[in-house]
Design a protein around this motif. Structure first.
Motif, mmCIF file in Angstrom:
data_model
loop_
_atom_site.group_PDB
_atom_site.id
_atom_site.type_symbol
_atom_site.label_atom_id
_atom_site.label_comp_id
_atom_site.label_asym_id
_atom_site.label_seq_id
_atom_site.Cartn_x
_atom_site.Cartn_y
_atom_site.Cartn_z
ATOM 1 N N TYR A 94 0.744 -1.351 0.018
ATOM 2 C CA TYR A 94 0.042 -0.084 0.017
ATOM 3 C C TYR A 94 0.943 1.337 -0.056
ATOM 4 O O TYR A 94 0.625 2.022 -0.666
ATOM 5 N N CYS A 129 2.432 1.975 -3.355
ATOM 6 C CA CYS A 129 1.469 2.579 -4.088
ATOM 7 C C CYS A 129 1.041 3.894 -3.872
ATOM 8 O O CYS A 129 1.381 4.769 -4.967
ATOM 9 N N CYS A 149 -1.458 -0.242 -7.603
ATOM 10 C CA CYS A 149 -2.482 0.017 -6.782
ATOM 11 C C CYS A 149 -3.712 -0.715 -6.570
ATOM 12 O O CYS A 149 -4.186 -1.149 -7.771
ATOM 13 N N LYS A 207 -5.816 3.450 -4.469
ATOM 14 C CA LYS A 207 -5.813 4.159 -5.629
ATOM 15 C C LYS A 207 -6.688 5.542 -5.084
ATOM 16 O O LYS A 207 -6.386 6.636 -5.250
ATOM 17 N N LYS A 249 -5.060 7.464 -2.607
ATOM 18 C CA LYS A 249 -4.270 8.274 -3.268
ATOM 19 C C LYS A 249 -4.625 9.447 -3.935
ATOM 20 O O LYS A 249 -3.995 10.468 -3.961
#
Length: 126
Positions: A48, A51, A58, A63, A66
């Motif tokens: 994680y 990512c 991801c 995602k 993020k």
């Protein structure tokens, strides 16, 4: 103004208000994440983090995080649900204490100049 036009305007305003209200919080569909599982699994935690710092693939959930992280930092998590705030605080405390190398990577990526340091520490205290 006709009654029909007035009704249409009322419907449009109601739709706009509903849209704005829906946009005031982040999607809560992943709020039920088992943080204990993530924190107890080095492979997941590193994956994680990779990512989030653009060093690995991801999952859709990470995602999504993020994508929202820069805004959340800039606004002190203003659009976060209570659950997201709680999980975020727990995750950060755990990373800082038990995985300082991963924490450093995240700070280097998302706050390299320390712009959010003070407000983020205040957020963690509440």
């Amino acid at each position: 103004m006709s009654t029909e036009s007035s009704k249409m305007k009322t419907v449009l305003i109601a739709c706009l208000i509903a849209y704005v209200a829906a946009e005031t919080k982040y999607d809560s569909s992943h709020d039920d994440i088992d943080l204990t599982e993530v924190l107890g699994n080095e492979r997941l935690l590193v994956g994680y983090t990779n990512c989030l710092v653009d060093k690995g693939p991801c999952t859709p959930e990470v995602k999504q995080l993020k994508d929202k992280l820069p805004e959340a930092l800039a606004t002190r998590c203003a659009k976060c649900t209570d659950k997201q705030k709680s999980v975020g605080k727990q995750l950060v405390r755990e990373l800082k204490e038990k995985h300082p190398d991963l924490w450093k990577q995240l700070v280097s990526k998302y706050d390299p100049n320390g712009k959010y340091h003070k407000s983020f520490e205040d957020f963690l205290k509440n």
